[in-house]
Design an enzyme around this catalytic site. Structure first.
Site, mmCIF file in Angstrom:
data_model
loop_
_atom_site.group_PDB
_atom_site.id
_atom_site.type_symbol
_atom_site.label_atom_id
_atom_site.label_comp_id
_atom_site.label_asym_id
_atom_site.label_seq_id
_atom_site.Cartn_x
_atom_site.Cartn_y
_atom_site.Cartn_z
ATOM 1 N N GLY A 10 48.562 50.094 32.860
ATOM 2 C CA GLY A 10 47.388 50.357 33.777
ATOM 3 C C GLY A 10 47.691 51.312 34.559
ATOM 4 N N ALA A 13 45.717 50.952 41.457
ATOM 5 C CA ALA A 13 46.322 51.444 42.896
ATOM 6 C C ALA A 13 47.484 51.064 43.016
ATOM 7 C CB ALA A 13 45.177 50.815 43.699
ATOM 8 N N GLY A 15 49.993 50.054 41.115
ATOM 9 C CA GLY A 15 50.751 50.575 39.829
ATOM 10 C C GLY A 15 50.991 52.245 40.093
ATOM 11 N N ALA A 124 46.114 49.682 48.849
ATOM 12 C CA ALA A 124 46.135 50.890 47.998
ATOM 13 C C ALA A 124 44.730 50.862 47.681
ATOM 14 C CB ALA A 124 47.116 51.251 46.919
ATOM 15 N N LYS A 185 51.321 33.904 49.983
ATOM 16 C CA LYS A 185 50.361 34.974 49.796
ATOM 17 C C LYS A 185 48.922 34.599 49.092
ATOM 18 C CE LYS A 185 48.657 39.269 48.990
ATOM 19 N NZ LYS A 185 48.872 40.273 47.907
ATOM 20 N N ASN A 193 39.697 36.647 50.475
ATOM 21 C CA ASN A 193 39.096 37.337 49.192
ATOM 22 C C ASN A 193 37.583 36.684 49.065
ATOM 23 O OD1 ASN A 193 41.745 38.203 49.178
ATOM 24 N ND2 ASN A 193 41.739 38.714 47.154
ATOM 25 N N ASN A 203 37.998 42.735 56.106
ATOM 26 C CA ASN A 203 38.812 41.902 56.548
ATOM 27 C C ASN A 203 38.721 41.587 58.145
ATOM 28 O OD1 ASN A 203 39.430 42.306 53.960
ATOM 29 N ND2 ASN A 203 41.600 42.671 54.355
ATOM 30 N N SER A 255 40.016 43.252 47.929
ATOM 31 C CA SER A 255 40.182 43.620 46.518
ATOM 32 C C SER A 255 38.866 42.768 45.937
ATOM 33 C CB SER A 255 41.463 43.286 45.812
ATOM 34 O OG SER A 255 41.736 41.823 46.046
ATOM 35 N N GLU A 267 39.007 38.134 40.495
ATOM 36 C CA GLU A 267 40.486 37.420 40.209
ATOM 37 C C GLU A 267 40.352 35.899 40.890
ATOM 38 O OE1 GLU A 267 44.092 39.977 40.253
ATOM 39 O OE2 GLU A 267 43.178 40.568 42.186
HETATM 40 O O1 PAF Z 1 43.418 41.099 47.630
HETATM 41 C C1 PAF Z 1 43.553 41.842 48.693
HETATM 42 O O2 PAF Z 1 42.748 42.645 49.354
HETATM 43 C C2 PAF Z 1 44.807 41.649 49.504
HETATM 44 O O3 PAF Z 1 45.747 40.797 48.985
HETATM 45 C C3 PAF Z 1 44.893 41.105 51.154
HETATM 46 C C4 PAF Z 1 46.196 40.853 51.670
HETATM 47 C C5 PAF Z 1 43.728 39.896 50.957
HETATM 48 C C6 PAF Z 1 44.290 42.196 52.056
HETATM 49 O O4 PAF Z 1 42.925 42.718 51.622
#
Ligand code: PAF
Length: 302
Positions: A10, A13, A15, A124, A185, A193, A203, A255, A267
């Site tokens: 792919g 961002a 990658g 990114a 993480k 998210n 955030n 994201s 996701e």
């Molecule tokens: O998925 C995301 O956006 C990132 O992993 C995080 C750490 C939540 C920051 O926006």
């Protein structure tokens, strides 16, 4: 021995950041894309310097090359089905994505290759189909996948993969306890998210008192599941780390927020869905995560 090459599945961002680092350090790289289309051309760094990408064409990856897989959780099975035939038996593969559960998918296709997993805090953003911006400096942790029983693992291979990834995506630190880092993480993604996607906020808004109770409850459920699986932690420790990431990425949109805003699939299955599966296996109740899973799933109607 030929110099090592890197293929990236792919042109997302993260990658593209790996690609721009490879270009800077003169490591031949290419994107592996579905169909015939132009890949990301420009990557703008945190200091606003812009790199124009010039991928190389090669058909196969050899023993000392690297395949990096930074695709979305739900794209992984198709991606590895398509691209695993270009690998040699010992080509190292690095899975670099949000969420967990991807290692099990890879193990169905990668029977001999040494598989590594990584988690990154670099930020990114794809600002257009051909442009990516590095929005925040971070670091990456790397370790062996627990799902792989490859005979090609060795400490020399671990070092070579760490050094190669570090050249193009610095800094990279080796972790023998990478699963604990992945869970940490995950605990961040479990909070940031879904809440940012559901409430349509950046955030940083999650530091407002109205989110306090939800954050504590999500971290509490996560710590119970982690403890049941043998990863020792507490709600307080997880929450402290989550709050640190909330303030460090205050201006970013997560994201999942971006996926919902652009009407893309999320996701959620690899994040909250993964937690719910592990909770079921360990007999832990996770009501707030279950509710968030249902609400986020309802937001995306394909
Ligand atoms: O998925 C995301 O956006 C990132 O992993 C995080 C750490 C939540 C920051 O926006």
């Amino acid at each position: 021995m030929d110099s090592a090459k890197i293929a990236i599945i792919g042109d997302g961002a993260i990658g593209s950041l790996v690609a721009s680092g490879a270009q800077k350090t003169h490591i031949p790289f290419r994107f592996l894309l579905r169909g015939d289309r132009e890949s990301v051309l420009q990557v703008t760094g945190t200091e606003r310097q812009t790199i124009r990408l010039t991928p190389t064409h090669f058909d196969r990856l050899n023993d000392n090359d690297l395949l990096v897989i930074p695709v979305k959780h739900y794209q992984l099975a198709d991606a590895i089905r398509q691209w695993h035939p270009i690998l040699s038996n010992s080509t190292a593969v690095v899975l670099l994505q949000n969420g967990m559960g991807g290692e099990a998918i890879l193990s169905e296709y990668l029977k001999s290759q040494p598989v590594y997993v990584a988690t990154t805090s670099h930020g990114a953003l794809k600002t257009s189909p051909l442009q990516v911006r590095h929005t925040g400096l971070g670091s990456t942790l790397l370790g062996r996948s627990q799902e792989s029983t490859s005979a090609a693992y060795s400490s020399a291979k671990d070092r070579q993969v760490t050094e190669l990834l570090c050249q193009c995506f610095p800094p990279v630190a080796w972790r023998s306890d990478i699963r604990f880092a992945l869970w940490q993480k995950l605990s961040v993604n479990l909070v940031i998210n879904p809440l940012t996607a559901l409430y349509n906020v950046p955030n940083g808004a999650l530091s407002e008192p109205r989110f306090s109770d939800s954050i504590t409850r999500i971290c509490d459920e996560t710590s119970r599941v982690m403890n049941a699986l043998g990863y020792s932690t507490t709600q307080e420790a997880l929450e402290q780390n989550v709050r640190h990431v909330i303030s460090a990425t205050a201006h970013n949109f997560s994201s999942m927020h971006q996926d919902i805003a652009h009407k893309r699939k999320t996701e959620i299955d690899g994040i909250t869905g993964y937690l719910i599966k592990q909770a079921k296996k360990s007999g832990v109740d996770v009501p707030i995560n279950t509710a968030l899973y249902q609400q986020v799933t309802a937001l995306y109607e394909p």
